[in-house]
Enzyme design. Sequence first.
Site, PDB file in Angstrom:
ATOM      1  N   ASN A  73      19.479 -24.474 -26.295  1.00 54.04           N
ATOM      2  CA  ASN A  73      19.219 -25.327 -27.021  1.00 54.04           C
ATOM      3  C   ASN A  73      19.746 -25.927 -28.124  1.00 54.04           C
ATOM      4  O   ASN A  73      20.597 -26.011 -29.356  1.00 54.04           O
ATOM      5  CB  ASN A  73      18.230 -24.156 -27.556  1.00 54.04           C
ATOM      6  CG  ASN A  73      17.787 -24.747 -28.367  1.00 54.04           C
ATOM      7  OD1 ASN A  73      17.189 -26.102 -29.039  1.00 54.04           O
ATOM      8  ND2 ASN A  73      17.216 -23.688 -29.587  1.00 54.04           N
ATOM      9  N   LYS A 120      19.002 -28.384 -29.951  1.00 51.79           N
ATOM     10  CA  LYS A 120      17.612 -28.045 -31.567  1.00 51.79           C
ATOM     11  C   LYS A 120      18.418 -29.782 -31.707  1.00 51.79           C
ATOM     12  O   LYS A 120      17.796 -30.562 -30.898  1.00 51.79           O
ATOM     13  CB  LYS A 120      18.570 -27.485 -32.485  1.00 51.79           C
ATOM     14  CG  LYS A 120      18.872 -26.445 -31.886  1.00 51.79           C
ATOM     15  CD  LYS A 120      18.802 -25.019 -32.450  1.00 51.79           C
ATOM     16  CE  LYS A 120      19.314 -23.343 -31.960  1.00 51.79           C
ATOM     17  NZ  LYS A 120      19.622 -22.315 -33.036  1.00 51.79           N
ATOM     18  N   HIS A 146      10.206 -20.828 -30.618  1.00 50.80           N
ATOM     19  CA  HIS A 146      11.226 -20.238 -31.257  1.00 50.80           C
ATOM     20  C   HIS A 146      11.483 -20.089 -32.329  1.00 50.80           C
ATOM     21  O   HIS A 146      10.606 -20.350 -33.520  1.00 50.80           O
ATOM     22  CB  HIS A 146      12.809 -21.705 -31.300  1.00 50.80           C
ATOM     23  CG  HIS A 146      14.058 -21.525 -31.814  1.00 50.80           C
ATOM     24  ND1 HIS A 146      14.721 -21.534 -32.526  1.00 50.80           N
ATOM     25  CD2 HIS A 146      14.942 -21.179 -30.880  1.00 50.80           C
ATOM     26  CE1 HIS A 146      15.614 -21.039 -33.158  1.00 50.80           C
ATOM     27  NE2 HIS A 146      15.896 -21.107 -31.533  1.00 50.80           N
ATOM     28  N   GLU A 176      13.003 -20.889 -35.368  1.00 56.63           N
ATOM     29  CA  GLU A 176      13.362 -21.845 -36.091  1.00 56.63           C
ATOM     30  C   GLU A 176      11.211 -22.760 -36.113  1.00 56.63           C
ATOM     31  O   GLU A 176      10.861 -23.724 -37.262  1.00 56.63           O
ATOM     32  CB  GLU A 176      13.967 -22.818 -36.084  1.00 56.63           C
ATOM     33  CG  GLU A 176      14.841 -22.424 -36.147  1.00 56.63           C
ATOM     34  CD  GLU A 176      16.534 -22.457 -35.169  1.00 56.63           C
ATOM     35  OE1 GLU A 176      16.676 -23.932 -34.785  1.00 56.63           O
ATOM     36  OE2 GLU A 176      17.441 -22.330 -35.195  1.00 56.63           O
ATOM     37  N   GLU A 205      16.068 -13.516 -29.783  1.00 56.06           N
ATOM     38  CA  GLU A 205      16.772 -13.919 -30.267  1.00 56.06           C
ATOM     39  C   GLU A 205      16.928 -13.392 -31.481  1.00 56.06           C
ATOM     40  O   GLU A 205      15.506 -14.111 -32.545  1.00 56.06           O
ATOM     41  CB  GLU A 205      16.949 -15.860 -30.756  1.00 56.06           C
ATOM     42  CG  GLU A 205      16.875 -16.377 -29.185  1.00 56.06           C
ATOM     43  CD  GLU A 205      16.590 -17.821 -29.488  1.00 56.06           C
ATOM     44  OE1 GLU A 205      18.254 -18.052 -29.262  1.00 56.06           O
ATOM     45  OE2 GLU A 205      16.783 -18.288 -30.145  1.00 56.06           O
ATOM     46  N   GLY A 208      22.305 -18.450 -35.698  1.00 56.19           N
ATOM     47  CA  GLY A 208      23.379 -20.066 -36.268  1.00 56.19           C
ATOM     48  C   GLY A 208      24.278 -19.078 -37.410  1.00 56.19           C
ATOM     49  O   GLY A 208      24.151 -19.639 -38.691  1.00 56.19           O
ATOM     50  N   SER A 250      23.990 -16.493 -32.082  1.00 61.19           N
ATOM     51  CA  SER A 250      25.952 -16.909 -32.074  1.00 61.19           C
ATOM     52  C   SER A 250      26.633 -16.357 -30.557  1.00 61.19           C
ATOM     53  O   SER A 250      27.430 -16.023 -30.460  1.00 61.19           O
ATOM     54  CB  SER A 250      26.315 -16.002 -33.229  1.00 61.19           C
ATOM     55  OG  SER A 250      25.577 -16.273 -34.308  1.00 61.19           O
TER      56      SER A 250
HETATM   57  P1  13P Z   1      23.439 -20.232 -32.488  1.00 60.92           P
HETATM   58  O1  13P Z   1      23.767 -20.182 -30.874  1.00 60.92           O
HETATM   59  O2  13P Z   1      23.991 -21.672 -32.754  1.00 60.92           O
HETATM   60  O3  13P Z   1      23.414 -19.480 -33.353  1.00 60.92           O
HETATM   61  O4  13P Z   1      21.746 -20.585 -32.363  1.00 60.92           O
HETATM   62  C1  13P Z   1      20.703 -19.703 -31.000  1.00 60.92           C
HETATM   63  C2  13P Z   1      19.598 -20.224 -30.879  1.00 60.92           C
HETATM   64  O5  13P Z   1      18.523 -20.391 -31.726  1.00 60.92           O
HETATM   65  C3  13P Z   1      19.332 -21.109 -29.361  1.00 60.92           C
HETATM   66  O6  13P Z   1      17.945 -21.258 -29.733  1.00 60.92           O
END
Ligand code: 13P
Length: 254
Positions: A10, A12, A96, A98, A168, A174, A214
């Site tokens: 992803n 982002k 997601h 976010e 997740e 992150g 992560s």
């Molecule tokens: P990270 O791997 O940067 O922690 O992000 C995970 C994520 O949100 C994938 O959709």
Amino acid sequence: MSRKPLIAGNWKMNTTPQEGAELARGLRSLLLDGPAVDVAVFPPFLGIASVVDTLKATDIVVGGQDLHAQTGGAYTGNISGPMLKAAGCGMALVGHSERRAYEKESGEMLAAKVRAALAAGLTPIFCCGETLEQRDAGQALDVVRQQLAEGIGALTGTELQRVVIAYEPVWAIGTGRVASPEQAQEVHAAIRAWVGLNWDAGAARAMRILYGGSVKPANVRGIMSEPDIDGALVGGASLKADSFAAIVRYQESA
Ligand code: 13P
């Protein structure tokens, strides 16, 4: 039965169309021999065309990071499932954390997006996961089951077969703070049990459940060694071709 692992990146809100094509070229050359797992990447909408073009001769699937619940119309700034499909996408992320947090996406809206993805011929990757507060309060499993019930609970068994679930935990996204393989496995097993309870044992056995938060080349093997973890949804480490390719090739490292 064996579930084929899926490693998804992803991106982002990172990469211009040019940078996305560059990253895709890197992946194309590093994964030339056809990896043993399914691979997908989720560029920003603007990068989809150049990434689809770059990856057209490969098995790497391109997906949208979101989609609107409607097929078209007066929804300024949005992208529909049929548009993603026509652009060459095979998948779409739905729910997601976010988007739940920053775009205030509700459970009801996410259920409509899952249906929209299925109707457009896209595989929805339905994301769920608890916050740190919820985990500390002992609510992780209840929160995840509630999100699943809202988002995919009303699907028929046939529809469900076309869905992938991604767990997740928000506190691991992150942050560099990956869930331990045991922590992730506990939730994955609960998700599979929930699928079994709401549909049947066959649906539970067949469901692919990805872990995200992560994931890095250094920890992917431990995570993938758990019986109910069928892949990874990778954020930061998917933005470099070599680290994402190393995650895709987790089975080959000693
Ligand atoms: P990270 O791997 O940067 O922690 O992000 C995970 C994520 O949100 C994938 O959709």
